[in-house]
Design a protein around this motif. Structure first.
Motif, PDB file in Angstrom:
ATOM      1  N   VAL A  71       0.858  -1.186   0.000  1.00 39.34           N
ATOM      2  CA  VAL A  71       0.000   0.000   0.000  1.00 39.34           C
ATOM      3  C   VAL A  71       0.894   1.235   0.000  1.00 39.34           C
ATOM      4  O   VAL A  71       1.809   1.351   0.811  1.00 39.34           O
ATOM      5  CB  VAL A  71      -0.926   0.011   1.243  1.00 39.34           C
ATOM      6  N   LYS A  72       0.630   2.157  -0.895  1.00 39.54           N
ATOM      7  CA  LYS A  72       1.373   3.409  -0.941  1.00 39.54           C
ATOM      8  C   LYS A  72       0.885   4.317   0.185  1.00 39.54           C
ATOM      9  O   LYS A  72      -0.318   4.491   0.372  1.00 39.54           O
ATOM     10  CB  LYS A  72       1.179   4.116  -2.285  1.00 39.54           C
ATOM     11  N   VAL A  73       1.837   4.862   0.945  1.00 40.70           N
ATOM     12  CA  VAL A  73       1.521   5.750   2.063  1.00 40.70           C
ATOM     13  C   VAL A  73       2.198   7.091   1.783  1.00 40.70           C
ATOM     14  O   VAL A  73       3.409   7.138   1.530  1.00 40.70           O
ATOM     15  CB  VAL A  73       2.001   5.146   3.400  1.00 40.70           C
ATOM     16  N   PHE A  74       1.403   8.165   1.839  1.00 39.62           N
ATOM     17  CA  PHE A  74       1.920   9.488   1.472  1.00 39.62           C
ATOM     18  C   PHE A  74       1.659  10.504   2.575  1.00 39.62           C
ATOM     19  O   PHE A  74       0.626  10.455   3.245  1.00 39.62           O
ATOM     20  CB  PHE A  74       1.239   9.988   0.189  1.00 39.62           C
ATOM     21  N   ALA A  75       2.598  11.433   2.714  1.00 40.21           N
ATOM     22  CA  ALA A  75       2.467  12.563   3.632  1.00 40.21           C
ATOM     23  C   ALA A  75       2.456  13.843   2.813  1.00 40.21           C
ATOM     24  O   ALA A  75       3.309  14.041   1.941  1.00 40.21           O
ATOM     25  CB  ALA A  75       3.633  12.583   4.615  1.00 40.21           C
ATOM     26  N   CYS A  76       1.507  14.721   3.093  1.00 45.52           N
ATOM     27  CA  CYS A  76       1.396  16.007   2.409  1.00 45.52           C
ATOM     28  C   CYS A  76       2.631  16.858   2.697  1.00 45.52           C
ATOM     29  O   CYS A  76       2.958  17.115   3.854  1.00 45.52           O
ATOM     30  CB  CYS A  76       0.137  16.712   2.899  1.00 45.52           C
ATOM     31  N   LYS A  77       3.310  17.291   1.647  1.00 45.47           N
ATOM     32  CA  LYS A  77       4.531  18.072   1.809  1.00 45.47           C
ATOM     33  C   LYS A  77       4.280  19.379   2.550  1.00 45.47           C
ATOM     34  O   LYS A  77       5.036  19.743   3.447  1.00 45.47           O
ATOM     35  CB  LYS A  77       5.185  18.362   0.458  1.00 45.47           C
ATOM     36  N   THR A  78       3.224  20.082   2.192  1.00 40.40           N
ATOM     37  CA  THR A  78       2.910  21.347   2.857  1.00 40.40           C
ATOM     38  C   THR A  78       2.716  21.135   4.354  1.00 40.40           C
ATOM     39  O   THR A  78       3.202  21.920   5.176  1.00 40.40           O
ATOM     40  CB  THR A  78       1.642  21.979   2.242  1.00 40.40           C
ATOM     41  N   CYS A  79       2.043  20.057   4.727  1.00 45.16           N
ATOM     42  CA  CYS A  79       1.765  19.759   6.133  1.00 45.16           C
ATOM     43  C   CYS A  79       3.038  19.330   6.866  1.00 45.16           C
ATOM     44  O   CYS A  79       3.287  19.763   7.998  1.00 45.16           O
ATOM     45  CB  CYS A  79       0.695  18.673   6.227  1.00 45.16           C
ATOM     46  N   VAL A  80       3.834  18.484   6.239  1.00 46.39           N
ATOM     47  CA  VAL A  80       5.109  18.059   6.821  1.00 46.39           C
ATOM     48  C   VAL A  80       5.991  19.276   7.078  1.00 46.39           C
ATOM     49  O   VAL A  80       6.599  19.404   8.144  1.00 46.39           O
ATOM     50  CB  VAL A  80       5.815  17.033   5.903  1.00 46.39           C
ATOM     51  N   ASP A  81       6.042  20.189   6.120  1.00 48.35           N
ATOM     52  CA  ASP A  81       6.840  21.408   6.275  1.00 48.35           C
ATOM     53  C   ASP A  81       6.280  22.293   7.385  1.00 48.35           C
ATOM     54  O   ASP A  81       7.028  22.838   8.198  1.00 48.35           O
ATOM     55  CB  ASP A  81       6.906  22.184   4.962  1.00 48.35           C
ATOM     56  N   HIS A  82       4.964  22.434   7.417  1.00 48.69           N
ATOM     57  CA  HIS A  82       4.326  23.287   8.423  1.00 48.69           C
ATOM     58  C   HIS A  82       4.624  22.794   9.844  1.00 48.69           C
ATOM     59  O   HIS A  82       4.950  23.587  10.725  1.00 48.69           O
ATOM     60  CB  HIS A  82       2.812  23.343   8.197  1.00 48.69           C
ATOM     61  N   TYR A  83       4.495  21.497  10.053  1.00 50.71           N
ATOM     62  CA  TYR A  83       4.722  20.923  11.385  1.00 50.71           C
ATOM     63  C   TYR A  83       6.191  20.574  11.646  1.00 50.71           C
ATOM     64  O   TYR A  83       6.533  20.103  12.721  1.00 50.71           O
ATOM     65  CB  TYR A  83       3.836  19.687  11.594  1.00 50.71           C
ATOM     66  N   LYS A  84       7.036  20.756  10.620  1.00 50.70           N
ATOM     67  CA  LYS A  84       8.481  20.514  10.739  1.00 50.70           C
ATOM     68  C   LYS A  84       8.782  19.089  11.231  1.00 50.70           C
ATOM     69  O   LYS A  84       9.528  18.892  12.182  1.00 50.70           O
ATOM     70  CB  LYS A  84       9.113  21.548  11.666  1.00 50.70           C
ATOM     71  N   VAL A  85       8.192  18.090  10.550  1.00 53.35           N
ATOM     72  CA  VAL A  85       8.360  16.695  10.967  1.00 53.35           C
ATOM     73  C   VAL A  85       9.066  15.833   9.913  1.00 53.35           C
ATOM     74  O   VAL A  85       9.118  14.608  10.066  1.00 53.35           O
ATOM     75  CB  VAL A  85       6.992  16.053  11.340  1.00 53.35           C
ATOM     76  N   GLU A  86       9.631  16.453   8.894  1.00 53.09           N
ATOM     77  CA  GLU A  86      10.252  15.665   7.823  1.00 53.09           C
ATOM     78  C   GLU A  86      11.283  14.676   8.355  1.00 53.09           C
ATOM     79  O   GLU A  86      11.321  13.524   7.932  1.00 53.09           O
ATOM     80  CB  GLU A  86      10.904  16.579   6.787  1.00 53.09           C
ATOM     81  N   ASN A  87      12.105  15.083   9.303  1.00 50.75           N
ATOM     82  CA  ASN A  87      13.150  14.207   9.831  1.00 50.75           C
ATOM     83  C   ASN A  87      12.635  13.198  10.851  1.00 50.75           C
ATOM     84  O   ASN A  87      13.389  12.364  11.333  1.00 50.75           O
ATOM     85  CB  ASN A  87      14.276  15.044  10.451  1.00 50.75           C
ATOM     86  N   GLU A  88      11.343  13.279  11.175  1.00 53.90           N
ATOM     87  CA  GLU A  88      10.746  12.363  12.148  1.00 53.90           C
ATOM     88  C   GLU A  88       9.884  11.282  11.496  1.00 53.90           C
ATOM     89  O   GLU A  88       9.346  10.425  12.197  1.00 53.90           O
ATOM     90  CB  GLU A  88       9.892  13.159  13.137  1.00 53.90           C
ATOM     91  N   LEU A  89       9.718  11.327  10.180  1.00 50.43           N
ATOM     92  CA  LEU A  89       8.852  10.350   9.507  1.00 50.43           C
ATOM     93  C   LEU A  89       9.456   8.955   9.587  1.00 50.43           C
ATOM     94  O   LEU A  89      10.608   8.746   9.238  1.00 50.43           O
ATOM     95  CB  LEU A  89       8.629  10.743   8.052  1.00 50.43           C
TER      96      LEU A  89
END
Length: 113
Positions: A71-89
């Motif tokens: 199953v493909k799992v995706f995170a919204c880039k705008t949301c990831v950037d807003h919450y600053k969680v890119e390095n926590e995924l």
């Protein structure tokens, strides 16, 4: 479920006075979902939903297993950037709104809000 995508817009399933309950219900949802033989085509996380994909959420363990099942799992880039969680995924890949629009034109959308 193969002709559906799940849109997750929050890190807590349902509303109520106890956020821990909603987080527990969300984890239970993904625990049960990963045990199904009929899985969705994709799961897309927006807004606070991206927290489900982070190392702090037990949901991420189940979502990693769901990913491993194809199953493909995706995170919204705008949301990831807003919450600053890119390095926590811990699961999923970053994608954009154009991709979600494309998916929603192809598949039925089930929303968890």
């Amino acid at each position: 479920m193969q002709n559906k995508i799940i849109l997750v817009t929050t890190d807590s399933f349902g509303t109520g006075n106890d956020p821990a309950l909603g987080e527990n219900v969300m984890e239970t949802y993904f625990t049960v979902l990963k045990q199904q033989s009929d899985l969705p085509a994709a799961i897309f996380f927006m807004n606070r939903g991206v927290y489900c994909l982070t190392e702090q959420s037990l949901c991420s363990l189940h979502l990693k297993e769901i990913e491993d099942k194809g199953v493909k799992v995706f995170a919204c880039k705008t949301c990831v950037d807003h919450y600053k969680v890119e390095n926590e995924l811990a699961a999923g890949e970053i994608s954009g709104m154009a991709h979600f629009v494309e998916l929603s034109a192809t598949y039925e959308v089930i929303t968890i809000a």
